[in-house]
Write a protein that holds these residues in place. Structure first.
Motif, PDB file in Angstrom:
ATOM      1  N   TRP A 116      62.262  -2.625  21.425  1.00 24.74           N
ATOM      2  CA  TRP A 116      62.085  -1.974  22.722  1.00 24.74           C
ATOM      3  C   TRP A 116      63.374  -1.364  23.242  1.00 24.74           C
ATOM      4  CZ3 TRP A 116      57.740  -0.141  23.882  1.00 24.74           C
ATOM      5  CH2 TRP A 116      56.584  -0.739  23.397  1.00 24.74           C
TER       6      TRP A 116
ATOM      7  N   THR B  81      51.438   6.386  16.303  1.00 21.23           N
ATOM      8  CA  THR B  81      51.297   5.004  16.766  1.00 21.23           C
ATOM      9  C   THR B  81      50.249   4.270  15.940  1.00 21.23           C
ATOM     10  OG1 THR B  81      51.896   5.676  19.021  1.00 21.23           O
ATOM     11  CG2 THR B  81      50.823   3.541  18.762  1.00 21.23           C
TER      12      THR B  81
ATOM     13  N   GLN C 159      55.219   4.622  21.000  1.00 18.67           N
ATOM     14  CA  GLN C 159      54.560   4.267  22.257  1.00 18.67           C
ATOM     15  C   GLN C 159      55.304   4.877  23.444  1.00 18.67           C
ATOM     16  OE1 GLN C 159      51.750   2.924  23.112  1.00 18.67           O
ATOM     17  NE2 GLN C 159      51.334   0.952  22.169  1.00 18.67           N
ATOM     18  N   SER C 160      56.631   4.773  23.444  1.00 19.03           N
ATOM     19  CA  SER C 160      57.414   5.333  24.545  1.00 19.03           C
ATOM     20  C   SER C 160      57.258   6.850  24.591  1.00 19.03           C
ATOM     21  CB  SER C 160      58.888   4.955  24.391  1.00 19.03           C
ATOM     22  OG  SER C 160      59.073   3.563  24.492  1.00 19.03           O
TER      23      SER C 160
ATOM     24  N   GLY D   9      63.066   1.859  21.415  1.00 21.67           N
ATOM     25  CA  GLY D   9      61.982   2.627  22.004  1.00 21.67           C
ATOM     26  C   GLY D   9      62.300   3.184  23.370  1.00 21.67           C
TER      27      GLY D   9
ATOM     28  N   CYS E   3      60.268  -1.038  15.575  1.00 22.69           N
ATOM     29  CA  CYS E   3      61.047   0.057  16.171  1.00 22.69           C
ATOM     30  C   CYS E   3      60.233   1.355  16.178  1.00 22.69           C
ATOM     31  CB  CYS E   3      62.354   0.258  15.419  1.00 22.69           C
ATOM     32  SG  CYS E   3      63.607  -1.011  15.743  1.00 22.69           S
TER      33      CYS E   3
ATOM     34  N   ALA F 266      57.450   0.931  18.874  1.00 24.02           N
ATOM     35  CA  ALA F 266      57.966   1.045  20.237  1.00 24.02           C
ATOM     36  C   ALA F 266      58.376   2.479  20.549  1.00 24.02           C
ATOM     37  CB  ALA F 266      59.157   0.104  20.423  1.00 24.02           C
ATOM     38  N   SER F 267      58.980   3.164  19.589  1.00 24.02           N
ATOM     39  CA  SER F 267      59.414   4.545  19.812  1.00 24.02           C
ATOM     40  C   SER F 267      58.217   5.464  20.021  1.00 24.02           C
ATOM     41  CB  SER F 267      60.246   5.027  18.616  1.00 24.02           C
ATOM     42  OG  SER F 267      61.421   4.263  18.478  1.00 24.02           O
TER      43      SER F 267
END
Length: 432
Positions: A59, A89, A116-117, A62, A110, A113-114
């Motif tokens: 995170w 994703t 998703q962000s 991300g 990683c 999270a990336s």
């Protein structure tokens, strides 16, 4: 019937499609986040500390990835970018099916999270491009309400896998989550394309948000306010079990109350925001409510028996969710209203960094403050919320002064649109 549908069904068009896409992704995530930690412990053989370290790293990565991916949405168009990131994703979730060691876990986490962000930033830019300024906060509230409902239903589905407690059940949940994001991408194709932003003017940095100090301060203040997330997900279960006489099942009841209230009332609360002045007023009110909430939680340690302590905690959770809804409504308007119209993607990606940052820093800060100091720690936290809430007003005024009027879009309210989890404990995203 008209009044009921207008409260729970998003207006037709872009708001309804965006909410449907949000529902699909949150259903899968709700199941995934409930089961993922136990899968990696019981099936993969990782330790809880390894999972915690891996998610913290993921995170952290991300949170920074959201800015360049949001900028990509500005340059290439948010619809295509959002679809691409939804599919990416899905791929990262599917990759978890093959993870059987710590290092691959970190790498895949990683990526997850990336993406998703970035998806959150692109989705916000898409909303900004398709919904008029006066209706964005309400549309965002419908998305949040839908996301909470999806997380709750997904968590219930994940509970079935927990009951079975088998590798096949956990893998089935991961597959469902991957398919859910494929559905998210498919739903987003129903939206019209939003043209890419005009090319940057000569000398303008590609990631202008990184030089926007007022907006950075706004993001920092919002991050402080977002400490309610680890407070609710991590500290409250510890507090209830270790420092009060309340029954342990109350932890689950408090999470259910929080989720149900957001689903039922977030849209109604958000309709009170009609521009930046009302948005800052809502954030100030959120600070006051969170101070009251923390004070009530502090009193729960002094209950003489189970039921008085339980009633105090229930009063505290009602105040907490009220503060959460006022904060969300105000913060959405501020994040949209003070972002340049052609750079919504990178600005939303930057503002969204507050969520993973609060999740990373909150656990150690709040466990030290609350579990270490006890009731006085709750009062200190309440004062922090109060100070942050009141600091938002001068920060917004500063940001307004530094922006040419031509760079921003009006936030005057439009006409009312026609009718048209638990809070999870893991370090997964809270949908933006």
């Amino acid at each position: 019937m008209h009044a009921i549908t207008s409260r729970f069904v998003p207006p037709s068009g872009a708001p309804r499609v965006l909410a449907t896409a949000q529902l699909a992704g949150s259903l899968g995530d709700g199941a995934f986040l409930v089961c993922s930690a136990l899968f990696f412990i019981r099936v993969v053989g990782m330790s809880p500390s390894q999972i915690g370290l891996g998610l913290t790293i993921a995170w952290a990565v991300g949170s920074f990835a959201g800015v360049p991916l949001g900028a990509l949405a500005d340059r290439r168009g948010p619809r295509g970018t959002a679809i691409m990131l939804a599919l990416a994703t899905a791929g990262s979730v599917a990759a978890f099916l093959t993870v059987r060691a710590f290092v691959p876990f970190i790498l895949v986490a990683c990526l997850y999270a990336s993406f998703q962000s970035g998806l959150g930033a692109a989705r916000q830019a898409l909303l900004a491009g398709l919904v008029e300024p006066g209706r964005r906060t309400e549309a965002r509230a419908f998305m949040q309400s839908t996301a909470n409902a999806g997380l709750a239903i997904g968590a219930a589905l994940g509970g079935l896998a927990l009951q079975l407690d088998s590798e096949g059940a956990y893998l089935a949940v991961f597959t469902v989550d991957a398919v859910a994001f494929l559905i998210t991408g498919a739903v987003l194709t129903r939206l019209p394309a939003v043209p890419p932003a005009p090319p940057a003017e000569g000398g303008e940095p590609k990631l202008a948000v990184l030089r926007d100090r007022p907006y950075a301060v706004l993001t920092l203040i919002n991050t402080v306010m977002l400490l309610y997330m680890p407070m609710l997900g991590l500290v409250m279960p510890l507090w209830v079990v270790e420092r009060t006489d309340a029954p342990r099942w109350l932890v689950s009841a408090m999470l259910v109350i929080n989720t149900v209230c957001v689903v039922l009332f977030q849209v109604r609360v958000a309709r009170g925001v009609t521009g930046l002045p009302s948005a800052t007023r809502f954030v100030r009110l959120a600070g006051l409510i969170m101070l009251a909430c923390c004070t009530v939680f502090a009193l729960s340690a002094y209950g003489s028996s189970a039921w008085p302590a339980a009633l105090i905690l229930l009063a505290g959770i009602v105040l907490q969710v009220a503060g959460e809804m006022f904060l969300a409504s105000g913060a959405w308007e501020i994040s949209f209203g003070l972002a340049p119209a052609r750079q919504q993607g990178q600005y939303q990606g930057f503002f969204g960094m507050g969520i993973p940052l609060a999740r990373m820093l909150g656990p150690i800060l709040l466990t030290t403050l609350i579990m270490g100091w006890g009731a006085p720690g709750w009062l200190v936290l309440g004062v922090i919320f109060l100070a942050a809430g009141f600091a938002m007003t001068p920060a917004v005024r500063w940001a307004e002064r530094t922006r040419p009027a031509s760079a921003l879009e009006t936030t005057a309210p439009g006409p009312q649109p026609a009718p048209g989890t638990q809070r999870l404990l893991t370090a997964g995203p809270r949908h933006r």
